[in-house]
Design an enzyme around this catalytic site. Structure first.
Site, PDB file in Angstrom:
ATOM      1  N   CYS A  61       0.846  -1.203   0.000  1.00  0.00           N
ATOM      2  CA  CYS A  61       0.000   0.000   0.000  1.00  0.00           C
ATOM      3  C   CYS A  61       0.883   1.256   0.000  1.00  0.00           C
ATOM      4  O   CYS A  61       1.660   1.470   0.941  1.00  0.00           O
ATOM      5  CB  CYS A  61      -0.915  -0.025   1.219  1.00  0.00           C
ATOM      6  N   CYS A  64       0.347   3.480   3.046  1.00  0.00           N
ATOM      7  CA  CYS A  64       0.934   2.869   4.250  1.00  0.00           C
ATOM      8  C   CYS A  64       2.439   3.109   4.297  1.00  0.00           C
ATOM      9  O   CYS A  64       3.002   3.379   5.370  1.00  0.00           O
ATOM     10  CB  CYS A  64       0.629   1.377   4.282  1.00  0.00           C
TER      11      CYS A  64
END
Length: 280
Positions: A61, A64
């Site tokens: 991600c 993230c």
């Protein structure tokens, strides 16, 4: 050439300084990482005690990855804020992903003594610190008890996520390691699903019949009463009595008298016919 190599050579003390700086950087990074608690299925229940900030992330991600350094800097403030900072890798802990109902990444939860609140503010270190230090979490509605990660319902969801990940792992192994085509893997799973469904259904029906047997239809065990025509008992079947014997004798005498009268009438009719025949 030897002179040139001697001029380009770095003093030994500079190399020592570089090594010390590199080691210090590794220690700082290691300390920062140690401040972030890695949560798994084995230790996630520890967040039910005390105050926590927990991040759910995935290595693939981009958001993230951008949050990673900020989250580690925020973890350095954990001791001052008297909280613990943790993170969960949803690619490794699918059960926790289902238990917490993670539908987007990154997802952040604030946990206080088993009460869960979802953080939806800005993802900066100062905002994280303010959220905890100024108790802004009090303005956020906690997750309802029946949807809380430690509830029975979410425990079942967690098991479903684990099963789905196991099925996915088996599918990958079948198609990549054994070379079975994708459609063959789907057919295999369909057959297993049908057989498992039939077996589970039979077991459930058996248990249901044992615990809650079905009531029989109304009148199933009641005797059927059929209307029979009245039977006449013949007098011959009864044991004779004195009165019956007398009645039988009277009836026989009456029958004999009637027979005699009938014979006399027949004789009279015959005489009349003869007389009539002779007269003609």
């Amino acid at each position: 050439m030897a002179a040139i190599r001697k001029e380009n050579a770095r003093p030994p003390f500079l190399m020592a300084i570089y090594v010390l700086l590199f080691a210090a950087q590794l220690l700082v990074c290691g300390a920062a990482k140690r401040n972030v608690v890695i949560l798994t299925e084995d230790n996630w229940a520890s967040m039910l005690e005390g105050e926590w900030m927990v991040e759910f992330y995935a290595p693939w991600c981009p958001a993230c990855r951008n949050l990673q350094s900020t989250w580690e800097e925020f973890a350095d403030w954990g001791e001052d804020l008297e909280i613990q900072v943790g993170k969960v890798d949803v690619t490794e802990e699918a059960g926790l992903s289902g238990r917490f109902g993670v539908t987007s990444l990154p997802t952040i939860y604030h946990v206080l003594d088993g009460e869960f609140r979802k953080y939806t503010g800005s993802r900066t270190k100062d905002d994280f610190i303010s959220f905890v230090d100024d108790k802004k979490w009090e303005n956020v509605e906690p997750v309802e008890s029946w949807k809380a990660p430690n509830s029975f319902l979410m425990s079942c969801v967690s098991w479903l996520f684990k099963i789905s990940m196991a099925v996915r792992t088996i599918h990958t192994s079948i198609t990549e390691d054994y070379g079975i085509p994708v459609w063959g893997s789907y057919c295999l799973f369909a057959a297993v699903t049908i057989v498992a469904g039939l077996l589970i259904g039979m077991v459930l029906v058996f248990i249901t019949d044992c615990l809650c047997p079905a009531a029989p239809p109304k009148g199933f065990y009641e005797p059927v009463q059929m209307e029979m025509p009245p039977t006449k008992v013949r007098r011959d079947d009864r044991p004779p009595t004195e009165d019956q014997e007398e009645e039988d004798e009277e009836e026989e005498e009456m029958e004999e008298a009637e027979e005699g009268d009938a014979e006399e009438d027949n004789d009279a009719n015959i005489r009349k016919r003869r007389v009539k025949a002779t007269a003609e």
